[in-house]
Design a protein around this motif. Structure first.
Motif: not given
Length: 283
Positions: A65-93
């Motif tokens: 769920d893209p909205n929940k992914t954003k929430e989790w990224q914010t959650f982890f970033e606030k803890q000082g953890i660099t966070t990245l959401a990806i689909n590893s099958k994509e070329q841009a990975t």
């Protein structure tokens, strides 16, 4: 439901291998399933990594769920953890991971530069539970098939540095860190997404959990996919109704397999099983 017994020998070996090799890397990449940002993390990992910088990658973001992914990224970033959401099958990975690594290690690179040391290549190791997409990510970063893609823990003989580009190298180490937990809810989440073998938990329990979850959080998708059901019915009643409606007679196992596979494949849409409001972050 009994507590799931993991494989202590395998887990002990994996832990030892990471501890032995962590000194060779600049940072550790923790790979988790974006549908399970919390539950697919190994609780012992922080102790093993210690003060070593870490990059948290939420893989399979196309299924979450893209909205929940954003929430989790914010959650982890606030803890000082660099966070990245990806689909590893994509070329841009490769570009995304490399840029995240440089951001994570920017201070160290700057300090080295002040001392006249040019840090051109960053080194990392990737750790994660089965089916989080470790092999797919490593193959993508290396630009070739160097790891067997599958749902089962693989065995890598020896170790090797896999060059992604001039800025990033990955230490390919044997073993996979397994989760350790006594919470059956985590087991059900892992089972529904295919992170553990289907034989470890009763499929009727997994199906009921999945139906209950979608009834609560994504009811319209459930109703659209399985036309004719009543969301007011309990999940066991829905199972009986759909088994008959699909022509499976009383072969409930067949419906279990269908439902679970469709959830895993994203045919009921994107979803995130972990909810920040439901997680005890101190546990």
């Amino acid at each position: 439901m009994a507590i799931i017994q993991w494989f202590p020998g395998h887990m002990s070996k994996a832990r030892r291998q990471v501890q032995e090799n962590i000194k060779f890397v600049d940072f550790v990449t923790i790979l988790v399933d974006a549908r399970l940002p919390f539950s697919s993390q190994n609780p012992m990992l922080s102790k093993i990594i210690g003060s070593k910088p870490r990059l948290l990658i939420l893989n399979k973001s196309d299924l979450a769920d893209p909205n929940k992914t954003k929430e989790w990224q914010t959650f982890f970033e606030k803890q000082g953890i660099t966070t990245l959401a990806i689909n590893s099958k994509e070329q841009a990975t490769v570009k995304k991971v490399t840029e995240a690594a440089k951001k994570l290690m920017a201070d160290k690179i700057s300090r080295l530069k002040e001392r006249g040391i040019q840090k051109e290549t960053l080194r990392t190791m990737i750790v994660g539970i089965p089916n989080a997409g470790k092999s797919t990510l490593m193959n993508r970063l290396a630009g070739k098939k160097i790891a067997v893609v599958g749902n089962k823990p693989g065995v890598t003989k020896g170790q090797q540095w896999l060059k992604s580009n001039k800025e990033l190298e990955i230490l390919d180490t044997p073993g996979i860190l397994w989760p350790k937990f006594e919470d059956n809810l985590i087991g059900l989440k892992l089972a529904l997404t295919g992170a553990i073998k289907d034989t470890l938990l009763p499929m009727d329990d997994v199906t009921i959990f999945g139906l209950d979850f979608f009834k609560t959080h994504y009811p319209e998708r459930l109703k659209e996919r399985f036309k004719g059901i009543s969301l007011k019915d309990e999940s066991p009643e829905i199972i009986i109704t759909m088994t008959i409606k699909l022509g499976y007679r009383d072969d409930y196992d067949r419906f279990y397999r269908l439902f679970v596979q469709e959830v895993r494949d994203g045919r009921l849409g994107t979803y995130t099983l972990d909810r920040i409001e439901d997680i005890d972050v101190n546990n």
